[in-house]
Design an enzyme around this catalytic site. Structure first.
Site, PDB file in Angstrom:
ATOM      1  N   ASN A   1     -24.147  33.282  -0.393  1.00 46.10           N
ATOM      2  CA  ASN A   1     -25.003  33.588  -1.534  1.00 46.10           C
ATOM      3  C   ASN A   1     -24.740  32.646  -2.694  1.00 46.10           C
ATOM      4  O   ASN A   1     -25.593  31.832  -3.057  1.00 46.10           O
ATOM      5  CB  ASN A   1     -24.815  35.038  -1.988  1.00 46.10           C
ATOM      6  CG  ASN A   1     -25.815  35.435  -3.071  1.00 46.10           C
ATOM      7  OD1 ASN A   1     -26.774  34.721  -3.335  1.00 46.10           O
ATOM      8  ND2 ASN A   1     -25.584  36.570  -3.708  1.00 46.10           N
ATOM      9  N   ASP A   2     -23.535  32.711  -3.250  1.00 40.51           N
ATOM     10  CA  ASP A   2     -23.245  31.914  -4.441  1.00 40.51           C
ATOM     11  C   ASP A   2     -23.409  30.425  -4.188  1.00 40.51           C
ATOM     12  O   ASP A   2     -23.850  29.691  -5.079  1.00 40.51           O
ATOM     13  CB  ASP A   2     -21.807  32.190  -4.918  1.00 40.51           C
ATOM     14  CG  ASP A   2     -21.612  33.657  -5.303  1.00 40.51           C
ATOM     15  OD1 ASP A   2     -22.601  34.294  -5.709  1.00 40.51           O
ATOM     16  OD2 ASP A   2     -20.475  34.146  -5.179  1.00 40.51           O
ATOM     17  N   VAL A   3     -23.056  29.956  -2.988  1.00 43.30           N
ATOM     18  CA  VAL A   3     -23.078  28.516  -2.718  1.00 43.30           C
ATOM     19  C   VAL A   3     -24.484  27.990  -2.464  1.00 43.30           C
ATOM     20  O   VAL A   3     -24.671  26.782  -2.293  1.00 43.30           O
ATOM     21  CB  VAL A   3     -22.160  28.169  -1.518  1.00 43.30           C
ATOM     22  CG1 VAL A   3     -20.725  28.558  -1.813  1.00 43.30           C
ATOM     23  CG2 VAL A   3     -22.644  28.820  -0.234  1.00 43.30           C
ATOM     24  N   VAL A   4     -25.488  28.892  -2.432  1.00 44.45           N
ATOM     25  CA  VAL A   4     -26.881  28.455  -2.274  1.00 44.45           C
ATOM     26  C   VAL A   4     -27.737  28.971  -3.423  1.00 44.45           C
ATOM     27  O   VAL A   4     -28.965  29.007  -3.319  1.00 44.45           O
ATOM     28  CB  VAL A   4     -27.466  28.930  -0.923  1.00 44.45           C
ATOM     29  CG1 VAL A   4     -26.713  28.302   0.237  1.00 44.45           C
ATOM     30  CG2 VAL A   4     -27.431  30.455  -0.816  1.00 44.45           C
TER      31      VAL A   4
ATOM     32  N   ALA B   1     -19.695  36.578  -6.801  1.00 41.66           N
ATOM     33  CA  ALA B   1     -19.716  36.331  -8.240  1.00 41.66           C
ATOM     34  C   ALA B   1     -20.621  37.311  -8.976  1.00 41.66           C
ATOM     35  O   ALA B   1     -20.678  37.315 -10.203  1.00 41.66           O
ATOM     36  CB  ALA B   1     -20.171  34.900  -8.525  1.00 41.66           C
TER      37      ALA B   1
END
Length: 486
Positions: A412-415, A454
Site C-alpha cells: 500500500n504505502d510503497v505504491v 502508515a
C-alpha cells in the site's frame, strides 16, 4: 592486574573470523549469494567461539608455587551448558518462526544483544579483577571505565528501543507515532545527563554514576523509538542493528576480545550504512530518524478510516486471469500482505503460468516493503523466484508507464501517490512505484476498510484502471491460478 596476553595463533584465528564476517556481508548483499554469505558468517562465528573458549578457559587457582592448578571443568561445563541451551532455543525458534514474524524476531534478537552488553558491563563493574581491568591500586583503569559506560549505555538504548520496536511490529502497540510534549528537549537533556554521569563514573568510579548511566539509557531508548511511525519502522530495525553492533564492540574492548571488536564494528558500520541508504530511499533525514522521528506530525501513522464512500471497481479472479493472460507484460509488486497470507509460492506458480502464455513477468521490490530490509526478497527467494526477475525500485519504476498490468499484492504505502502529492502525508517524499501509470492495476487487499501501515488511504484504489481484488492474498492468487489453468 595485567590482562593475559592473547596468543599469536588466537589473534590469527580472530583475523580469519573477521575475514569470514566480511565475506558474509558481501554474500548477503545479493539474494543469489545470500546462502553462501550465511555459511561464511556461521563459520566465522564458530571459529571465534572456539578460539575464545580455548584461550579463556576457566582455571582453578593453585598454590603459592603454581598460579593455576588446572582446568576448572565445573565452570567450563556451565559455559558449554549455557551455549547448548541457547543453541536449542535458537534452532527451535528458527524452525517454528513464520516469515511474517521475522521482523519482530530480529527486533527481539537485537534487544538480547543490548541486554547482554549491559550485563557484561555490570559484571565487569562488580568484579573488575576477573576481567583484568584494574591497575596497581585496585581501581578500574580509566579507559576501561569509559568502555564500560559506553557499552552499557548503547546496550541499554538498544534493549529498550528494540522492545518498543518488537511491540510495534508485532501489533501489540500502535504503529502511530506517540509524541510527547517537548520530546526533543527531554531527549537532549537525557543525553547530556548520560554524558555527565559517564564523566562522573570515569572520575570517581561511583556506583551511583554507573547505574544512573544504565537507567537513563534504558529510558532514552524507549523515548527515541515511540515517536517513530510505522512508515519508518524498517529504518528503525536497521538502526537498532547498528546499535547492537556498537554495543558489542564496546564490550569487546572491556573483554579484550579482538573478535568482538571486529564483529561489532562490522555490524555497527554496516547497519549504519544500511540505515542511511534506506533513509535516502524514503527521502527521510537520517539524523531526524535516529533522533526519534524529529518533526513527526501527531497524525502521522494514525490513519483514520479509508475513504470507502468513493466509487471503486471490484474485480474477480477470472477477470485478473483473463486480462493478465492477454497482456504482454505484468509487473508484480509484493508487500507485507503477501507475507501475512504466505502467498509467495502461489504467486510464483501464477507467474510461471503467465510466462507459459508468453507474458513477461517481473517483480518490483521497494527498499522498505514489509517490516524490515530485504523482507520481500527473502520471501521470493523462499519460493524459488528467479533472481533475474526481481528488480529494485530505481531499476523498474520507469517501466510501469509501458506495462499492461500492475499486480499489487498486499502493498500500500510503497505504491501510494500521496507520497508525491500530499505534503501533509506521513509518507510524503518517499519514492514510490508509479503503478498509477500502468494500463490496468489489480490490487489485492482484504477489504476497503483497511489502510497501510502508515495509516494513509490510497487514491490508486479509486482510479478508473484499477480493479480491487478483495480477499485473502493466498486464496485470491490460488483462484487466479485455477482460472489460468482452465
Amino acid at each position: 592486574m595485567e590482562h593475559a596476553v592473547t596468543p599469536a595463533w588466537a589473534l590469527l584465528a580472530y583475523l580469519v573470523s573477521g575475514v569470514f564476517f566480511i565475506l558474509a556481508l558481501r554474500g548477503l548483499s545479493s539474494p543469489a549469494s545470500s546462502r553462501r554469505g550465511n555459511r561464511f558468517g556461521m563459520a566465522g562465528m564458530l571459529i571465534a567461539v572456539i578460539t575464545t573458549l580455548v584461550t579463556h578457559a576457566p582455571m582453578i587457582a593453585g598454590d603459592a608455587v603454581n598460579s593455576y592448578a588446572g582446568p576448572d571443568f565445573t565452570t567450563l561445563a556451565q559455559i558449554l551448558g549455557a551455549i547448548g541451551i541457547g543453541a536449542v532455543i535458537g534452532i527451535v525458534t528458527a524452525r517454528k518462526i513464520a516469515m511474517t514474524d521475522m521482523p519482530q524476531l530480529v527486533a527481539a534478537f537485537h534487544s538480547l544483544v543490548g541486554l547482554a552488553a549491559v550485563l557484561v558491563a555490570a559484571a565487569a563493574f562488580l568484579n573488575p579483577v576477573a576481567f583484568g581491568i584494574t591497575g596497581a591500586d585496585g581501581a578500574i583503569n580509566g579507559a576501561s571505565k569509559v568502555e564500560m559506560a559506553l557499552g552499557a549505555a548503547i546496550g541499554a538504548i538498544t534493549f529498550s528501543g528494540s522492545v518498543i520496536a518488537f511491540l510495534k511490529l508485532a501489533g501489540k502497540m500502535s504503529g502511530a507515532p506517540i509524541l510527547l510534549p517537548a520530546r526533543h528537549f527531554i531527549n537532549g537533556a537525557l543525553l547530556l545527563a548520560i554524558a555527565f554521569f559517564t564523566f562522573g563514573f570515569w572520575h570517581s568510579q561511583s556506583p551511583i554514576d554507573f547505574w544512573l548511566v544504565v537507567a537513563l539509557s534504558f529510558l532514552i531508548g524507549f523515548l527515541l523509538i515511540i515517536p517513530i511511525g510505522g512508515a519508518d519502522m524498517p529504518v528503525v530495525v536497521s538502526m537498532l542493528n547498528s546499535y547492537s553492533g556498537w554495543a558489542a564492540a564496546a564490550m569487546g574492548f572491556t573483554l579484550h576480545n579482538s573478535a568482538m571488536i571486529i564483529t561489532g564494528a562490522l555490524v555497527g558500520s554496516s547497519g549504519a550504512i544500511l540505515s542511511y541508504i534506506m533513509c535516502k530511499a524514503m527521502n527521510r533525514s537520517f539524523i531526524s530518524v535516529i533522533a526519534g522521528g524529529f518533526g513527526a506530525d501527531a497524525s502521522a501513522g494514525a490513519g483514520g478510516a479509508a475513504k470507502v464512500d468513493r466509487p471503486w471497481k471490484r474485480g474477480s479472479a477470472e477477470d485478473a486471469a483473463y486480462m493478465m493472460s492477454q497482456a504482454e507484460s505484468v509487473i508484480i509488486v509484493p508487500g507485507y500482505g503477501m507475507a501475512v497470507a504466505q502467498a509467495q509460492h502461489a504467486l510464483r506458480e501464477m507467474a510461471d503460468l503467465l510466462k507459459k502464455e508468453g507474458v513477461s513477468v517481473k517483480y518490483a521490490i521497494h527498499p522498505v516493503a514489509g517490516r524490515m530490509p530485504g523482507h520481500m526478497n527473502v520471501l521470493l527467494a523462499e519460493a524459488n523466484v528467479p533472481y533475474d526477475e526481481v528488480f529494485e525500485l530505481e531499476d523498474i519504476n520507469s517501466e510501469f508507464a509501458q506495462t499492461d498490468v500492475a499486480f499489487i499484492i498486499g502493498a500500500n504505502d510503497v505504491v501510494n501517490p500521496a507520497a508525491k502529492t500530499d505534503k501533509s502525508s506521513p509518507i510524503y517524499g518517499m519514492p514510490v512505484f508509479d503503478v498509477d501509470k500502468a494500463k490496468t492495476v489489480f490490487f489485492i487487499k482484504r477489504s476497503m476498510g483497511g489502510v497501510g501501515y502508515a495509516g494513509v488511504d490510497n487514491d490508486v484504489f479509486y482510479m478508473d484502471q484499477t480493479m480491487m481484488l478483495l480477499a485473502d492474498a493466498k486464496k485470491m492468487v490460488d483462484d487466479i491460478v485455477k482460472a489460468l489453468q482452465h
